[in-house]
Design a protein around this motif. Sequence first.
Motif, PDB file in Angstrom:
ATOM      1  N   LEU A   1      54.529  57.959  14.522  1.00  0.00           N
ATOM      2  CA  LEU A   1      55.304  57.116  15.430  1.00  0.00           C
ATOM      3  C   LEU A   1      54.287  56.336  16.246  1.00  0.00           C
ATOM      4  O   LEU A   1      53.481  56.925  16.970  1.00  0.00           O
ATOM      5  CB  LEU A   1      56.172  57.962  16.364  1.00  0.00           C
ATOM      6  N   ILE A   2      54.308  55.030  16.141  1.00  0.00           N
ATOM      7  CA  ILE A   2      53.348  54.167  16.827  1.00  0.00           C
ATOM      8  C   ILE A   2      54.085  53.422  17.927  1.00  0.00           C
ATOM      9  O   ILE A   2      55.011  52.659  17.652  1.00  0.00           O
ATOM     10  CB  ILE A   2      52.718  53.160  15.835  1.00  0.00           C
ATOM     11  N   GLY A  56      49.974  51.563  22.197  1.00  0.00           N
ATOM     12  CA  GLY A  56      49.477  52.341  23.318  1.00  0.00           C
ATOM     13  C   GLY A  56      49.319  53.819  23.041  1.00  0.00           C
ATOM     14  O   GLY A  56      48.766  54.550  23.853  1.00  0.00           O
ATOM     15  N   GLY A  57      49.788  54.274  21.909  1.00  0.00           N
ATOM     16  CA  GLY A  57      49.663  55.683  21.580  1.00  0.00           C
ATOM     17  C   GLY A  57      50.416  55.993  20.316  1.00  0.00           C
ATOM     18  O   GLY A  57      51.066  55.122  19.734  1.00  0.00           O
ATOM     19  N   VAL A  95      58.932  51.353  18.626  1.00  0.00           N
ATOM     20  CA  VAL A  95      58.249  52.441  17.931  1.00  0.00           C
ATOM     21  C   VAL A  95      58.283  52.140  16.439  1.00  0.00           C
ATOM     22  O   VAL A  95      59.346  52.021  15.843  1.00  0.00           O
ATOM     23  CB  VAL A  95      58.914  53.813  18.210  1.00  0.00           C
ATOM     24  N   GLU A  96      57.111  51.989  15.866  1.00  0.00           N
ATOM     25  CA  GLU A  96      56.988  51.793  14.425  1.00  0.00           C
ATOM     26  C   GLU A  96      56.823  53.171  13.792  1.00  0.00           C
ATOM     27  O   GLU A  96      56.084  54.010  14.309  1.00  0.00           O
ATOM     28  CB  GLU A  96      55.766  50.932  14.125  1.00  0.00           C
ATOM     29  N   ILE A  97      57.507  53.411  12.676  1.00  0.00           N
ATOM     30  CA  ILE A  97      57.443  54.703  11.990  1.00  0.00           C
ATOM     31  C   ILE A  97      56.874  54.471  10.595  1.00  0.00           C
ATOM     32  O   ILE A  97      57.401  53.667   9.833  1.00  0.00           O
ATOM     33  CB  ILE A  97      58.837  55.349  11.895  1.00  0.00           C
ATOM     34  N   ARG A  98      55.782  55.192  10.307  1.00  0.00           N
ATOM     35  CA  ARG A  98      55.136  55.059   9.001  1.00  0.00           C
ATOM     36  C   ARG A  98      54.846  56.442   8.429  1.00  0.00           C
ATOM     37  O   ARG A  98      54.375  57.315   9.144  1.00  0.00           O
ATOM     38  CB  ARG A  98      53.808  54.299   9.136  1.00  0.00           C
ATOM     39  N   ARG A  99      55.134  56.622   7.157  1.00  0.00           N
ATOM     40  CA  ARG A  99      54.814  57.897   6.500  1.00  0.00           C
ATOM     41  C   ARG A  99      53.311  57.994   6.293  1.00  0.00           C
ATOM     42  O   ARG A  99      52.638  56.997   6.007  1.00  0.00           O
ATOM     43  CB  ARG A  99      55.528  57.988   5.144  1.00  0.00           C
ATOM     44  N   VAL A 100      52.763  59.179   6.444  1.00  0.00           N
ATOM     45  CA  VAL A 100      51.344  59.440   6.231  1.00  0.00           C
ATOM     46  C   VAL A 100      51.227  60.171   4.885  1.00  0.00           C
ATOM     47  O   VAL A 100      51.605  61.337   4.794  1.00  0.00           O
ATOM     48  CB  VAL A 100      50.753  60.319   7.358  1.00  0.00           C
TER      49      VAL A 100
END
Length: 139
Positions: free
Chosen positions: A6-7, A80-81, A108-113
């Motif tokens: 979550l960015i 920011g985190g 909030v950007e959500i990206r799979r790792v």
Amino acid sequence: MAKYMLIMRGSDESVAKMVETPFEEILETMGRYNDELIRAGVLVAAEGLDDASNGVVVDLSGQTPVVTDGPYGETKELFGGFYILDVASKEEAVEWARRLPAFPGTKVEIRRVPGIDEFPQDNEWIIKERAWRERTGQL
């Protein structure tokens, strides 16, 4: 389970609101949310970032890298985190993001790792990384 990042991306509005909020109030609010993630067993990592004016950007788009000190152009270009969560699905990551206590204007950007198991296991660099992860207790 899958990992999702979550960015948190600020805006001029959210940064202004954050600056006027007492730091102890921010710590209390984020602390409660972090505690929820910990109790649910989904938190892998979480970090806030220092003020952008203390950072630098290394632009690799030309033949010679160009280093630029912060602050940068627009607030919307910054994050920011972040949180890294280990959850069952993207939908669960979205649900946690919806509950994140943030100032108005934050996105909030959500990206799979992707996990190391998703890469070719016979590649020498993946073999070296897997060995490093095993040595450091990450696998």
